[in-house]
Structure formats: structure tokens, C-alpha cells
Write a protein that holds these residues in place. Sequence first.
Motif, PDB file in Angstrom:
ATOM      1  N   MET A   1       0.846  -1.180   0.000  1.00 56.59           N
ATOM      2  CA  MET A   1       0.000   0.000   0.000  1.00 56.59           C
ATOM      3  C   MET A   1       0.885   1.235   0.000  1.00 56.59           C
ATOM      4  O   MET A   1       1.829   1.335   0.772  1.00 56.59           O
ATOM      5  N   LYS A   2       0.538   2.189  -0.856  1.00 54.05           N
ATOM      6  CA  LYS A   2       1.259   3.449  -0.939  1.00 54.05           C
ATOM      7  C   LYS A   2       0.501   4.521  -0.159  1.00 54.05           C
ATOM      8  O   LYS A   2      -0.688   4.741  -0.397  1.00 54.05           O
ATOM      9  N   ILE A   3       1.219   5.166   0.754  1.00 45.00           N
ATOM     10  CA  ILE A   3       0.630   6.209   1.594  1.00 45.00           C
ATOM     11  C   ILE A   3       1.351   7.527   1.340  1.00 45.00           C
ATOM     12  O   ILE A   3       2.581   7.578   1.331  1.00 45.00           O
ATOM     13  N   TYR A   4       0.571   8.570   1.130  1.00 42.34           N
ATOM     14  CA  TYR A   4       1.117   9.918   1.004  1.00 42.34           C
ATOM     15  C   TYR A   4       0.923  10.607   2.346  1.00 42.34           C
ATOM     16  O   TYR A   4      -0.193  10.683   2.858  1.00 42.34           O
ATOM     17  N   ARG A  62       2.833  11.994  -6.708  1.00 45.92           N
ATOM     18  CA  ARG A  62       2.847  11.055  -5.582  1.00 45.92           C
ATOM     19  C   ARG A  62       1.478  10.919  -4.930  1.00 45.92           C
ATOM     20  O   ARG A  62       1.100   9.833  -4.503  1.00 45.92           O
ATOM     21  N   VAL A  63       0.728  12.014  -4.835  1.00 44.04           N
ATOM     22  CA  VAL A  63      -0.637  11.916  -4.300  1.00 44.04           C
ATOM     23  C   VAL A  63      -1.453  10.981  -5.189  1.00 44.04           C
ATOM     24  O   VAL A  63      -2.129  10.065  -4.706  1.00 44.04           O
ATOM     25  N   LEU A  64      -1.362  11.178  -6.497  1.00 41.39           N
ATOM     26  CA  LEU A  64      -2.163  10.396  -7.437  1.00 41.39           C
ATOM     27  C   LEU A  64      -1.778   8.914  -7.464  1.00 41.39           C
ATOM     28  O   LEU A  64      -2.605   8.069  -7.783  1.00 41.39           O
ATOM     29  N   GLU A  65      -0.548   8.595  -7.109  1.00 43.36           N
ATOM     30  CA  GLU A  65      -0.090   7.199  -7.050  1.00 43.36           C
ATOM     31  C   GLU A  65      -0.490   6.516  -5.744  1.00 43.36           C
ATOM     32  O   GLU A  65      -0.333   5.312  -5.596  1.00 43.36           O
ATOM     33  N   VAL A  88      -6.558  17.426  -4.013  1.00 45.51           N
ATOM     34  CA  VAL A  88      -6.187  16.503  -5.092  1.00 45.51           C
ATOM     35  C   VAL A  88      -6.679  15.094  -4.767  1.00 45.51           C
ATOM     36  O   VAL A  88      -7.276  14.416  -5.614  1.00 45.51           O
ATOM     37  N   ALA A  89      -6.458  14.656  -3.539  1.00 44.80           N
ATOM     38  CA  ALA A  89      -6.884  13.309  -3.141  1.00 44.80           C
ATOM     39  C   ALA A  89      -8.401  13.170  -3.228  1.00 44.80           C
ATOM     40  O   ALA A  89      -8.914  12.153  -3.698  1.00 44.80           O
ATOM     41  N   TYR A  90      -9.121  14.199  -2.798  1.00 47.15           N
ATOM     42  CA  TYR A  90     -10.581  14.152  -2.882  1.00 47.15           C
ATOM     43  C   TYR A  90     -11.029  14.008  -4.339  1.00 47.15           C
ATOM     44  O   TYR A  90     -11.883  13.187  -4.663  1.00 47.15           O
TER      45      TYR A  90
END
Length: 159
Positions: A1-4, A62-65, A88-90
Amino acid sequence: MKIYFAGPMFAKADLLYNEFLVKQIRALDDSLEVYLPQENGAINDKTAYADSTMIALADTERVLESDLLVAVLDGITIDAGVASEIGVAYAKNIPMIGLYTDTRQQGADNQKKLAALSETAENQFHYLNLYTVGLLKLNGTVATNEQDFLELIKEQFTK
């Protein structure tokens, strides 16, 4: 899992708190990949140069990934960069978990504190921008302490 990891990062205290939290997140599971912007020297080495577009492109990528965005909401106001990252995340429907530890939120049932809300300049609580918090809550939740914050993260990768 990728976490920003979105957090304020210009005061030494912020940098140290971010490092502290990210160390705990990484310790939850070896499979977690946590992006902490302050560790990206290409755009955040303050003795070097990175312009606004370089920073925006690097962090937005990085947010989008990410599979999850976690955000520190503490401060006089929510950090402008953190608010942008939440937006961006929303927009991309990425789940989010906020951490808001401001102690002024305690005593929500104290009648004197509640009555003071009607007096000019006597708000005993702290205010967060409701638009930014609303975006986060639409895709997640807000914890008020580090232990709950870490538990919520753990729940995300064990789903």
C-alpha cells in the motif's frame, strides 16, 4: 500500500513530528510505502532550488499514485500545501485519514465554553476550514490522537 503523508514541513518541530509519525506508520507493516515530501531532496532541499511547478508536479504525482493520504491538520490553520493535497486526493477519490490533536477541542460539553461562543472574541475552541475538512471527511475520517490515527491506517491496509 502506498501512503502519502501530508503535513506542515517548515518549522523544525513540524519536521520532527512528521518523522516521528512516519516512523510509526512504517513500523505497522513492511509492505507500506510512505512518501514523506520532506524526504524528497529534489524538491525540498531548501539550500537548493525547485520552482513552484517542479514542486506541484512532483507532489501531485505522488498523491495520485497513493492508495491512502494521511494528513496532519494541526496548526494555526491547516497548512496550505496540506489543504491542496487533500483537494487533489478528494478529486481522485483517494481515501484519507486526518490527524487533529488540538487540545482546545476538549470540553465540548462544558457549558461555560459553549456559552462563551456567543460572546465576541471568546471562542474557547479552535477552528479548522470546514471546506478542507469536509473534503477529507467525504473520503475518510479524522482522528484526535496518534494511537487512533495509526489504528485507522492499519484498518485501511488490512481491508
